[in-house]
Structures are given as C-alpha cells and as structure tokens.
Design a protein around this motif. Structure first.
Motif, PDB file in Angstrom:
ATOM      1  N   HIS A 130       0.863  -1.094   0.132  1.00 48.49           N
ATOM      2  CA  HIS A 130       0.033  -0.137  -0.025  1.00 48.49           C
ATOM      3  C   HIS A 130       0.874   1.312   0.064  1.00 48.49           C
ATOM      4  CE1 HIS A 130       1.245  -0.477   4.094  1.00 48.49           C
ATOM      5  NE2 HIS A 130       0.872   0.840   4.565  1.00 48.49           N
ATOM      6  N   LYS A 131       2.087   1.231   0.305  1.00 52.86           N
ATOM      7  CA  LYS A 131       2.696   2.267   0.657  1.00 52.86           C
ATOM      8  C   LYS A 131       2.867   3.313  -0.752  1.00 52.86           C
ATOM      9  CE  LYS A 131       5.173   1.380   4.610  1.00 52.86           C
ATOM     10  NZ  LYS A 131       4.963   0.097   4.812  1.00 52.86           N
ATOM     11  N   SER A 164       4.701   6.722   7.261  1.00 48.39           N
ATOM     12  CA  SER A 164       3.756   6.069   8.269  1.00 48.39           C
ATOM     13  C   SER A 164       3.644   7.027   9.410  1.00 48.39           C
ATOM     14  CB  SER A 164       4.214   4.670   8.796  1.00 48.39           C
ATOM     15  OG  SER A 164       3.188   4.012   9.545  1.00 48.39           O
ATOM     16  N   SER A 196      -1.973  -6.005   3.210  1.00 47.04           N
ATOM     17  CA  SER A 196      -1.211  -4.822   3.047  1.00 47.04           C
ATOM     18  C   SER A 196      -0.123  -4.899   1.891  1.00 47.04           C
ATOM     19  CB  SER A 196      -0.719  -4.074   4.029  1.00 47.04           C
ATOM     20  OG  SER A 196      -0.027  -5.252   4.873  1.00 47.04           O
ATOM     21  N   GLN A 232       9.799  -1.888   2.089  1.00 47.91           N
ATOM     22  CA  GLN A 232       8.536  -1.418   1.423  1.00 47.91           C
ATOM     23  C   GLN A 232       8.467  -0.098   1.158  1.00 47.91           C
ATOM     24  OE1 GLN A 232       8.038  -3.762   3.900  1.00 47.91           O
ATOM     25  NE2 GLN A 232       6.505  -5.573   3.089  1.00 47.91           N
ATOM     26  N   GLY A 239       1.813  -1.092  12.106  1.00 45.97           N
ATOM     27  CA  GLY A 239       3.112  -0.605  12.294  1.00 45.97           C
ATOM     28  C   GLY A 239       3.191   0.697  12.707  1.00 45.97           C
ATOM     29  N   GLY A 240       3.325   1.785  11.939  1.00 43.70           N
ATOM     30  CA  GLY A 240       2.902   3.195  12.300  1.00 43.70           C
ATOM     31  C   GLY A 240       1.482   3.673  11.843  1.00 43.70           C
ATOM     32  N   GLY A 241       0.519   2.615  11.639  1.00 42.12           N
ATOM     33  CA  GLY A 241      -0.785   3.090  11.596  1.00 42.12           C
ATOM     34  C   GLY A 241      -1.223   3.457  10.140  1.00 42.12           C
ATOM     35  N   SER A 242      -0.372   3.396   8.967  1.00 41.58           N
ATOM     36  CA  SER A 242      -0.895   3.816   7.696  1.00 41.58           C
ATOM     37  C   SER A 242      -1.918   3.259   7.030  1.00 41.58           C
ATOM     38  CB  SER A 242       0.176   4.356   6.846  1.00 41.58           C
ATOM     39  OG  SER A 242       0.719   3.317   6.240  1.00 41.58           O
ATOM     40  N   ASN A 243      -1.809   1.746   6.966  1.00 42.86           N
ATOM     41  CA  ASN A 243      -2.521   1.070   6.260  1.00 42.86           C
ATOM     42  C   ASN A 243      -3.744   0.725   7.026  1.00 42.86           C
ATOM     43  OD1 ASN A 243      -3.021  -2.468   6.503  1.00 42.86           O
ATOM     44  ND2 ASN A 243      -1.033  -1.675   7.437  1.00 42.86           N
TER      45      ASN A 243
END
Ligand code: PLP
Length: 458
Positions: free
Chosen positions: A112-113, A230, A414, A140, A265-269
């Motif tokens: 998704h990045k 993220s 993701s 990624q 992870g840091g919450g982006s997806n």
C-alpha cells in the motif's frame, strides 16, 4: 455463487481523501515543540517537511481533500485494487463468517505504501524540491518512494535499518533498480548514527534511528525534504483511498463489514482502511468493530503508554501524543520489519484512547502460521506484516464459529511476501522464533520518555 473478486472501473478511483481529524469527536492533542512545549504550527514543520504535507498534517477543518489529478493519474497504474471474498479460507476454517480482503499487494512495489509515496513526491516536486530523503525498515516504503521519486523526477536518499539491509538483499536491489541511493542505518554519515555506533558498534538499527539520520540529512542539505511513510496523519490521509474503495466494493458485494482488521506498524494501512468506515460510527451509530493487530514483540498499543514522545531515536521530531514504548525501545529483529516502530501516531492514538478502536497482539509464529494457511487457500503469499492482519481475521472467524454467528470480516492485505520468502523458509524449518519483551524491558524504554507536564496530556 457471488462474484469472487470486485474491481472498480478507473472512473471510480476516489477523487478525494478522507481527513478524519475534521470529524473526530475529540481532536488529537497538538504536537509540541520539544523546547518551548508550545503547539507546533505548519510553518514550524516547513524546514524539514514538504509544505503541503505539513498543512495536511495539521488540518482539522476539511473532511475531504482533493486528490491532485497528476496523482490520481498515477494511481491508475494499479488502482482500484481488488476486494476478494476468501471462500477457500472460510472453508478451511469451517466458519460461518464471511471473510473479505482488500488486496494492496498488486501495486508495482507490492504494498500500500505507493498510495502516499506518489502524493508526497508530487507535492515535493510542485514546491520545487529536488532531493528527498527517508528511512525504511523492511524496504517497502523505501521501494515505494524510490519509484515515486523516479516518476516525479526527484533524487532519493534512503537510510535502511541495518538488520533489514542485511536480511533483505532483494528489497535493497529493488530500490537501487528504481535509482535510489542507499545507506544502512545506523551509519557513520550522520551525528545521530555516529553517536550510536560509538556506543554500540553492533547496533541492529531501528526505524527511530533511521528517521533521525534521514532528518539530519534533510536539515543539513539544501533543497532536501524528509518524507515519512507512516505514523503521521497526512500519510494516513493519503491511504484512505484503500477504505473508500473498499466501502464501495463491499456495497457492490451486498454486505456490510461487522469487523474491519488491519496490521499496525505506524498505522498507515490501518488508518487508510478503517477511517472511511469509522466515519459512520461518528454520525450514524454504526456498530462495526475495528481491530489493529500488532506483533507481540513490539506491543505499543496493548502494553505501551499514552504519552508525549519523539518520533525518532535522537529526538529531532516534535513531541507526538501517542501510544508508545519509548523512542529508545529497540524491538527484536522480527521479519515484519514494517511493524517494528515504537509509536502509534496522534489521530489514531486518540481514537484508540476514546474506545473507537481495539488492539490485539499476535506472536511471530502465529502470524506465519496464518500466512501459510492463507497462501495454501487463497494462493497469495502475504507480506510478514500482513500475516498479522490475517491472524487477527482468523481469530475473529474462529470466534464466529464458536458463537455460531455469520459475521462479515474485512481485512487489509497490505502487501505480498514474494521478496520475504526467506522468512517462510525459516518458518518451514522451525528456526523462526516468537516471544515478547519482558515487563522489565518495556520499563526501560518507558523510563526514557521526554518530560512533559501532566496537564498537557489531559
Ligand atoms: C510498511 C508496511 C506495514 C506497516 O506500516 P503501516 O504504516 O502500519 O501500514 C504493513 N504492511 C506492509 C506490507 C508494509 O509495507
């Protein structure tokens, strides 16, 4: 049988991102300047960040933000991404639940990045920036930004966490194919890196450390900005294309999710998948549950503390109000490198604190067991990070079986794991380990939080 896979026509790729900050009942606490402890403004972020990203970061008034046509044009390379009914997984689990997944693994970089990399690189170019710098864990984000930089004509320098740099030569090569310049972190090329290597020459690195190095480079090099993959609110904003498409696709499937799940992870997806659904909870009293799944080895949501903390190891970022294990916490070297981050970001953390979101932790062994079952039923080998979301979905499907409930479960896949195949090899040979930090280890990280008056938190 109903349609297995739903793809939207290009004309239905979203034209706006959803900015949850504008509609949150309790707004996130402000980020603070670490010296004055005053709330920071967008202008305070301009020396390091791209200006439009900084403005989006602090935007609490516009619920919808237009996606620039140039970015939407690039989204057409791989969007919309498919929504898939996991019939075979349902059968293997013998569950009455309906399981769907949104497959972000089909992007050119495999995750998704790219959704945010394209947006950030575009805004950098528009501002006249020539060079960008960043950190990457598993690689990624680095590969997504390498490609996005190439597309928009920017030079890209990347600090990769050393254990990933050594464990994942294929990701490294991928970034080099796209033309990025790579340095393993900690490195001797920055003050932050030098400080750590002098104390501990074998330091495996962490995302927090690599962020410090990338920020230092951005600060000390002309016309260079730092882009993050993220944690920050503007990254979650760009990722909402995932949930906005999924919402439309679920409607086409004729179902509403009861549970929505993503790894964290840091919450982006997670943010990108969940926020478009969550907005109905604010206004229509929807009862959908949202579950963030983190690795037991880096349990900031289930065992961390809500506090002001730095986003990086050396303390170069503003203070961010978030669930954290402390910016000096170094998790064990699990394969889900994208989940080895110490904190959870401000908008997400406020929503967790207010009870809109649940968190669960999953051990590395359970995550790969879930990934193996998914590969053998649905055919896709998932990224080690995504295996956590799958494990969460399997736990929920098993609960549905015990309770004889035909709930609808939706999770975000993701990314794919074809470049992470060595991790699967270790699982198959039983050389993979699990485990979680002791209370003692967590106390050490949490004892190192910056001093902020307690009134700032309440
Ligand atoms: C980076 C990454 C993650 C974790 O990052 P979030 O910001 O929490 O989404 C999860 N899955 C994949 C495939 C990733 O590349």
């Amino acid at each position: 049988m109903k349609q297995k896979k739903i793809i939207l026509p290009e004309s239905e790729i979203p034209t706006e991102w959803y900015n949850i900050q504008a509609e949150m009942p309790t707004k996130p606490l402000p980020m603070l300047d670490p010296k004055s402890l005053r709330p920071i403004t967008a202008e305070d972020l301009y020396p390091i960040f791209v200006e439009e990203s900084a403005r989006q970061e602090l935007n609490q008034s516009d619920a919808w933000i237009a996606i620039p046509e140039e970015v939407r044009e690039k989204y057409r390379m791989y969007r919309s991404t498919p929504l898939v009914r996991a019939n075979e997984l349902e059968r293997a689990l013998d569950t009455p639940a309906h399981i769907y997944f949104k497959d972000e693994g089909g992007s050119p970089c495999g995750s998704h990045k790219l959704n945010s990399a394209l947006a950030q690189a575009y805004y950098a170019k528009e501002q006249g920036v020539t060079n960008v710098t960043t950190e990457t864990g598993a690689g990624q984000w680095g590969s997504a930004l390498s490609l996005a930089s190439r597309i928009f004509g920017l030079e890209c320098a990347i600090y990769q966490v050393r254990v990933s740099y050594e464990q994942k030569p294929s990701r490294r090569t991928m970034m080099q194919v796209y033309g990025a310049q790579l340095t393993p972190s900690p490195s001797m090329s920055t003050r932050a890196g030098k400080d750590v290597l002098t104390r501990d020459p074998d330091n495996p690195g962490s995302l927090g450390m690599a962020i410090s190095e990338a920020i230092e480079l951005a600060r000390t090099t002309p016309n260079t900005k730092y882009l993050l993959g993220s944690v920050m609110n503007h990254v979650g904003l760009h990722q909402t294309v995932i949930g906005l498409e999924a919402e439309r696709q679920m409607a086409l499937a004729g179902e509403q999710p009861d549970v929505v799940i993503a790894c964290f992870g840091g919450g982006s997806n997670f943010s990108g998948m969940i926020f478009p659904f969550l907005r109905h909870t604010f206004c229509d009293d929807a009862t959908t549950r949202y579950i963030a799944v983190e690795p037991s080895s880096c349990p900031k949501l289930t065992r961390g503390r809500f506090a002001y903390d730095y986003g990086d190891e050396a303390g170069y970022t503003p203070l961010i109000p978030m669930y954290t294990l402390g910016h000096s916490f170094v998790p064990s070297a699990i394969h889900a490198g994208g989940l080895r981050y110490h904190g959870g970001g401000s908008a997400f953390s406020q929503l967790l604190r207010d009870g809109y979101i649940e968190a669960m932790d999953v051990d590395q062994i359970e995550s790969f067991r879930a990934g193996m079952l998914f590969a053998r039923t649905e055919g896709i080998i998932p990224a080690p990070e995504s295996c956590h979301a799958i494990a969460g979905a399997i736990r929920e499907a098993e609960r549905c079986k015990r309770e004889a409930k035909a709930e609808t479960i939706l999770f975000c896949l993701s990314g794919h794991g074809q470049l992470e195949i060595s991790a699967y090899e270790q699982f198959i040979r039983h050389t993979l380990t699990g485990g979680s930090p002791t209370d003692e280890e967590l106390r050490a990280g949490l004892s190192d939080l910056p001093e902020v008056p307690a009134c700032a938190i309440n």
